[in-house]
Design an enzyme around this catalytic site. Sequence first.
Site, PDB file in Angstrom:
ATOM      1  N   LYS A  54       1.324  -1.393   0.250  1.00 43.27           N
ATOM      2  CA  LYS A  54      -0.127   0.039  -0.013  1.00 43.27           C
ATOM      3  C   LYS A  54       1.086   1.184   0.074  1.00 43.27           C
ATOM      4  O   LYS A  54       0.402   2.442  -1.202  1.00 43.27           O
ATOM      5  CB  LYS A  54      -0.984   0.215   1.221  1.00 43.27           C
ATOM      6  CG  LYS A  54      -2.348  -0.810   1.272  1.00 43.27           C
ATOM      7  CD  LYS A  54      -2.494  -1.515   2.181  1.00 43.27           C
ATOM      8  CE  LYS A  54      -3.828  -1.970   2.380  1.00 43.27           C
ATOM      9  NZ  LYS A  54      -4.066  -2.849   3.434  1.00 43.27           N
ATOM     10  N   GLN A  98      -4.993  -1.026   9.859  1.00 41.33           N
ATOM     11  CA  GLN A  98      -4.782  -2.572   9.686  1.00 41.33           C
ATOM     12  C   GLN A  98      -5.551  -3.621   9.954  1.00 41.33           C
ATOM     13  O   GLN A  98      -5.020  -4.213  11.418  1.00 41.33           O
ATOM     14  CB  GLN A  98      -3.323  -2.951   8.518  1.00 41.33           C
ATOM     15  CG  GLN A  98      -3.351  -4.491   7.763  1.00 41.33           C
ATOM     16  CD  GLN A  98      -3.770  -3.781   7.332  1.00 41.33           C
ATOM     17  OE1 GLN A  98      -3.729  -3.547   5.958  1.00 41.33           O
ATOM     18  NE2 GLN A  98      -4.413  -5.702   6.016  1.00 41.33           N
ATOM     19  N   ASP A 121     -11.374   2.893   4.138  1.00 39.31           N
ATOM     20  CA  ASP A 121     -11.751   1.415   4.101  1.00 39.31           C
ATOM     21  C   ASP A 121     -13.313   1.693   3.804  1.00 39.31           C
ATOM     22  O   ASP A 121     -13.096   0.378   3.841  1.00 39.31           O
ATOM     23  CB  ASP A 121     -11.339   0.922   5.643  1.00 39.31           C
ATOM     24  CG  ASP A 121     -10.033  -0.231   4.939  1.00 39.31           C
ATOM     25  OD1 ASP A 121      -9.968  -0.306   3.738  1.00 39.31           O
ATOM     26  OD2 ASP A 121      -9.496  -0.794   5.869  1.00 39.31           O
TER      27      ASP A 121
END
Length: 296
Positions: A54, A98, A121
């Site tokens: 990422k 994460q 997200d």
Amino acid sequence: MSATIIDGKAFAARIRGEVAAHVARLKADHGITPGLAVVLVGEDPASQVYVRSKGKQTVEAGMKSVEHKLDVDTSEEALLALVEELNADPTIHGILVQLPLPKHMNEDLVINAIDPAKDVDGFHISNVGLLGTGQKSMVPCTPLGSLMMLRDHHGSLSGLDAVVIGRSNIVGKPMAQLLLKDSCTVTIAHSRTKDLAEVVRRADIVVAAVGRPEMVPGDWIKPGATVIDVGINRIERDGKPKLVGDVDFASAAEVAGAITPVPGGVGPMTIACLLANTLTACCRANGLPEPEGLTA
Ligand code: NAD
């Protein structure tokens, strides 16, 4: 094989290119650089690979990338304090914590502490509610990538019968909401669905997000249907490690009109959509028009 193979790797490269071009214009015209902060708690090897990837792709798109790596025994309070700091930082437009988090942390509490406008997200309860009511939101990356591939292949999805196999909060449910928003007739199937084969046989669009290697055989697929295989399963075949999806690719490709392979299908789209979401969040934060074709 009769199906068109939907090349997610090439598609993702195209999306990243579009994002990079838009970022360059933002910098040149407005002096703004989108920023993404990724927070990793602990040393889960798979998470470390994702976070590295990422960060690398964020920088390649011309954005600012910030990584926060915290010890596995970091307190929930300290993580929440970092999220607050990032919420208040005007150079950060996207925040991604994460998952999974260590067991002593409450994932819902942490995710819902992120400013919804920076929740790239799309897991914050506000974004879930906005998507569920058909309003502008941040959309989870994997379903967004799957939707982009479907729109690209079909043009309009209006009136098509879609079956989503899997009802998780990160893939199945948001995928179903997006298909509904695009006027599909949507069925969500799951582990308790009766006669899954018959349900799948009705579908013009099948999205498989289960996590069971090759569980959907070709004879469940309606001829000409589009198959989006979200599953990523590590198996051993002929003594070698292999990555396979939730769909039996060989038999499904004989019947489907189009299909995503694993690897090289949905997988690469996820990070491309994370970059797209960060750009969208940055444009919204600055009152600028959103990039076309990169949101739901
Ligand atoms: P999950 O375990 O949270 O959910 C799986 C869903 O499958 C559940 O809703 C369950 O009801 C359903 N299910 C289980 N057994 C079933 C059965 N026999 N028949 C029908 N439905 C059944 O998983 P998830 O997080 O949604 O991920 C699903 C898959 O997608 C996994 O393989 C995961 O690795 C993959 N994934 C890929 C990406 C990507 O970037 N491509 C991103 C997220 C997840």
